[in-house]
Scaffold this motif. Structure first.
Motif, mmCIF file in Angstrom:
data_model
loop_
_atom_site.group_PDB
_atom_site.id
_atom_site.type_symbol
_atom_site.label_atom_id
_atom_site.label_comp_id
_atom_site.label_asym_id
_atom_site.label_seq_id
_atom_site.Cartn_x
_atom_site.Cartn_y
_atom_site.Cartn_z
ATOM 1 N N VAL A 44 -0.482 -10.635 -13.004
ATOM 2 C CA VAL A 44 -1.632 -9.727 -12.899
ATOM 3 C C VAL A 44 -1.653 -9.053 -11.537
ATOM 4 N N LEU A 45 -1.283 -9.798 -10.500
ATOM 5 C CA LEU A 45 -1.281 -9.232 -9.149
ATOM 6 C C LEU A 45 -0.379 -8.010 -9.064
ATOM 7 N N ASP A 46 0.706 -7.976 -9.840
ATOM 8 C CA ASP A 46 1.596 -6.820 -9.818
ATOM 9 C C ASP A 46 0.889 -5.575 -10.356
ATOM 10 N N LEU A 47 0.073 -5.753 -11.393
ATOM 11 C CA LEU A 47 -0.711 -4.632 -11.911
ATOM 12 C C LEU A 47 -1.734 -4.172 -10.868
ATOM 13 N N GLU A 48 -2.371 -5.142 -10.211
ATOM 14 C CA GLU A 48 -3.354 -4.813 -9.176
ATOM 15 C C GLU A 48 -2.682 -4.094 -8.006
ATOM 16 N N TRP A 49 -1.452 -4.504 -7.686
ATOM 17 C CA TRP A 49 -0.710 -3.833 -6.619
ATOM 18 C C TRP A 49 -0.442 -2.379 -6.980
ATOM 19 N N LEU A 50 -0.019 -2.129 -8.234
ATOM 20 C CA LEU A 50 0.286 -0.766 -8.647
ATOM 21 C C LEU A 50 -0.942 0.130 -8.552
ATOM 22 N N ILE A 51 -2.087 -0.403 -8.939
ATOM 23 C CA ILE A 51 -3.335 0.354 -8.800
ATOM 24 C C ILE A 51 -3.614 0.634 -7.327
ATOM 25 N N SER A 52 -3.416 -0.390 -6.508
ATOM 26 C CA SER A 52 -3.752 -0.299 -5.089
ATOM 27 C C SER A 52 -2.902 0.730 -4.345
ATOM 28 N N VAL A 53 -1.598 0.822 -4.656
ATOM 29 C CA VAL A 53 -0.736 1.733 -3.886
ATOM 30 C C VAL A 53 -1.121 3.193 -4.099
ATOM 31 N N PHE A 54 -1.870 3.464 -5.182
ATOM 32 C CA PHE A 54 -2.308 4.833 -5.439
ATOM 33 C C PHE A 54 -3.793 5.045 -5.177
ATOM 34 N N THR A 55 -4.491 3.979 -4.771
ATOM 35 C CA THR A 55 -5.942 4.106 -4.560
ATOM 36 C C THR A 55 -6.367 3.505 -3.222
ATOM 37 N N THR A 56 -6.625 2.212 -3.187
ATOM 38 C CA THR A 56 -7.241 1.590 -2.010
ATOM 39 C C THR A 56 -6.251 1.173 -0.934
ATOM 40 N N HIS A 57 -4.985 0.938 -1.285
ATOM 41 C CA HIS A 57 -3.933 0.492 -0.365
ATOM 42 C C HIS A 57 -4.268 -0.866 0.269
ATOM 43 N N THR A 58 -4.956 -1.710 -0.477
ATOM 44 C CA THR A 58 -5.408 -2.994 0.088
ATOM 45 C C THR A 58 -4.491 -4.169 -0.255
ATOM 46 N N VAL A 59 -3.712 -4.058 -1.328
ATOM 47 C CA VAL A 59 -2.813 -5.167 -1.695
ATOM 48 C C VAL A 59 -1.523 -5.022 -0.900
ATOM 49 N N LYS A 60 -1.297 -5.971 -0.010
ATOM 50 C CA LYS A 60 -0.152 -5.883 0.891
ATOM 51 C C LYS A 60 0.819 -7.038 0.736
ATOM 52 N N ARG A 61 0.525 -7.932 -0.205
ATOM 53 C CA ARG A 61 1.402 -9.080 -0.397
ATOM 54 C C ARG A 61 1.415 -9.494 -1.863
ATOM 55 N N ALA A 62 2.602 -9.746 -2.391
ATOM 56 C CA ALA A 62 2.754 -10.349 -3.717
ATOM 57 C C ALA A 62 3.353 -11.729 -3.475
ATOM 58 N N ASN A 63 4.613 -11.970 -3.840
ATOM 59 C CA ASN A 63 5.268 -13.209 -3.404
ATOM 60 C C ASN A 63 5.675 -13.120 -1.946
ATOM 61 N N THR A 64 5.951 -11.905 -1.497
ATOM 62 C CA THR A 64 6.294 -11.617 -0.109
ATOM 63 C C THR A 64 5.537 -10.357 0.287
ATOM 64 N N PRO A 65 5.560 -9.957 1.549
ATOM 65 C CA PRO A 65 4.915 -8.700 1.920
ATOM 66 C C PRO A 65 5.479 -7.526 1.122
ATOM 67 N N VAL A 66 4.604 -6.622 0.695
ATOM 68 C CA VAL A 66 5.016 -5.470 -0.114
ATOM 69 C C VAL A 66 4.415 -4.198 0.476
ATOM 70 N N LYS A 67 4.951 -3.070 0.074
ATOM 71 C CA LYS A 67 4.423 -1.782 0.512
ATOM 72 C C LYS A 67 2.978 -1.637 0.052
ATOM 73 N N SER A 68 2.134 -1.111 0.903
ATOM 74 C CA SER A 68 0.738 -0.880 0.514
ATOM 75 C C SER A 68 0.537 0.524 -0.043
ATOM 76 N N THR A 69 1.557 1.362 0.072
ATOM 77 C CA THR A 69 1.502 2.703 -0.501
ATOM 78 C C THR A 69 2.916 3.157 -0.814
ATOM 79 N N ILE A 70 3.089 3.942 -1.859
ATOM 80 C CA ILE A 70 4.385 4.536 -2.184
ATOM 81 C C ILE A 70 4.160 5.967 -2.663
#
Length: 328
Positions: free
Chosen positions: A202-228
């Motif tokens: 589920v976190l992966d779906l939340e990350w995808l939403i975040s990179v195009f909106t809030t840019h708040t998800v910065k970690r999944a299993n490891t640090p990830v891009k907050s925007t793309i």
């Protein structure tokens, strides 16, 4: 017309009974009706087929392939297809041992389809054409392969994770139509490239939403891009149901879950008429490395059933379902 003329003459000469004439006229009228119906279906509802000369899902029957390939599974998620079974949801959760529940999943899906297209893609068939797809992995066996022109001469070019093209065009080509990612492997893509994400939680779906909106998800299993950078109208997500189908029907439960590369090849079998596969497996010396970077000695592919996946790719090639290029 000839038969109608004969019936008419026989009737005029009184050589046929009225009952026989009625029967023959009925048969003729039924034949004409069936012929007209056939023409209507032929010209207004053409049966999809491809013109590749050889297409993996048609012509001769292959029991091995039929046991694995199920056309009813659509690779990409829509709002409707996101309603997975409890069994599928539990399997999907178990992939990375996450505890997010059904409500969190539904909330993420609802938000996701507020920002990306909610439509079924690539499952319209391709009547009277030949959709050729190249799936390009990252194996070191691409080095000095000179496969670039062949890869670029495809309708769809699906590249896995971070695999670059700049500086490697001779061996891997220069074009990309689809970039396959998960959060840890995300890269920026240009405005014409489809971004396709495999979600493992589920976190992966939340990350995808975040990179195009809030840019708040910065970690999944490891640090990830907050925007793309990507064209939101060309973003899609692979369905958990499709991932489970690949794991059970294609890999027979080998490994913890399928690799993104193998799932991409099966996805290509579902959306393409001819599939070419490049950059998978070890190099000629048996090393599992990448064409663009050095990897640790004895590098392997995590919890995936890599050996079984590779054997399945070779079997697909043997049965003429894919063209598998390994340079040597």
């Amino acid at each position: 017309m000839l038969l109608l003329t004969v019936v008419y003459l026989q009737e005029k000469q009184g050589k046929m009974s009225w009952a026989n004439i009625k029967q023959i006229k009925f048969i003729i009228l039924m034949s004409i009706s069936c012929g007209l119906l056939y023409l209507h279906i032929t010209f207004t509802h053409k049966v999809p087929h491809c013109t590749c000369g050889h297409c993996h899902v048609e012509k001769h029957h292959d029991a091995w392939f039929s046991e694995r390939f199920n056309a009813s599974y659509h690779p990409l998620m829509t709002r409707n297809s996101s309603h997975v079974s409890t069994e599928t949801f539990l399997w999907w959760q178990h992939i990375q041992l996450r505890t997010a529940g059904w409500n969190e999943y539904r909330n993420a899906v609802d938000k996701l389809f507020q920002i990306i297209p909610d439509k079924e893609l690539y499952m319209d068939g391709c009547p009277d054409c030949c959709r050729v797809c190249s799936v390009v992995g990252n194996s070191g066996n691409l080095k000095n392969s000179r496969y670039g022109p062949l890869i670029d001469f495809s309708d769809f070019i699906l590249r896995i994770n971070r695999g670059p093209t700049k500086g490697y065009e001779r061996d891997v080509g220069s074009k990309t139509t689809h970039r396959i990612i998960y959060p840890e492997s995300a890269v920026d893509v240009d405005n014409s490239t489809h971004l396709v994400m495999f979600p493992f939680k589920v976190l992966d779906l939340e990350w995808l939403i975040s990179v195009f909106t809030t840019h708040t998800v910065k970690r999944a299993n490891t640090p990830v891009k907050s925007t793309i950078k990507a064209n939101l109208s060309l973003v899609s997500v692979v369905s958990p149901s499709f991932m489970k189908y690949v794991h059970y029907q294609w890999l027979q439960n080998h490994g913890l879950y399928p690799s993104t590369g193998f799932m991409t090849i099966v996805m290509a079998l579902h959306i393409c008429d001819k599939v070419r596969v490049f950059g998978f497996g070890a190099d000629k010396n048996g090393n599992w490395d990448h064409y663009f970077e050095k990897t640790p000695p004895f590098y392997r592919t995590g919890g995936h059933g890599g050996t079984f996946e590779y054997a399945t790719l070779k079997e697909l090639h043997k049965r003429n379902k894919i063209e598998f290029y390994t340079r040597w």
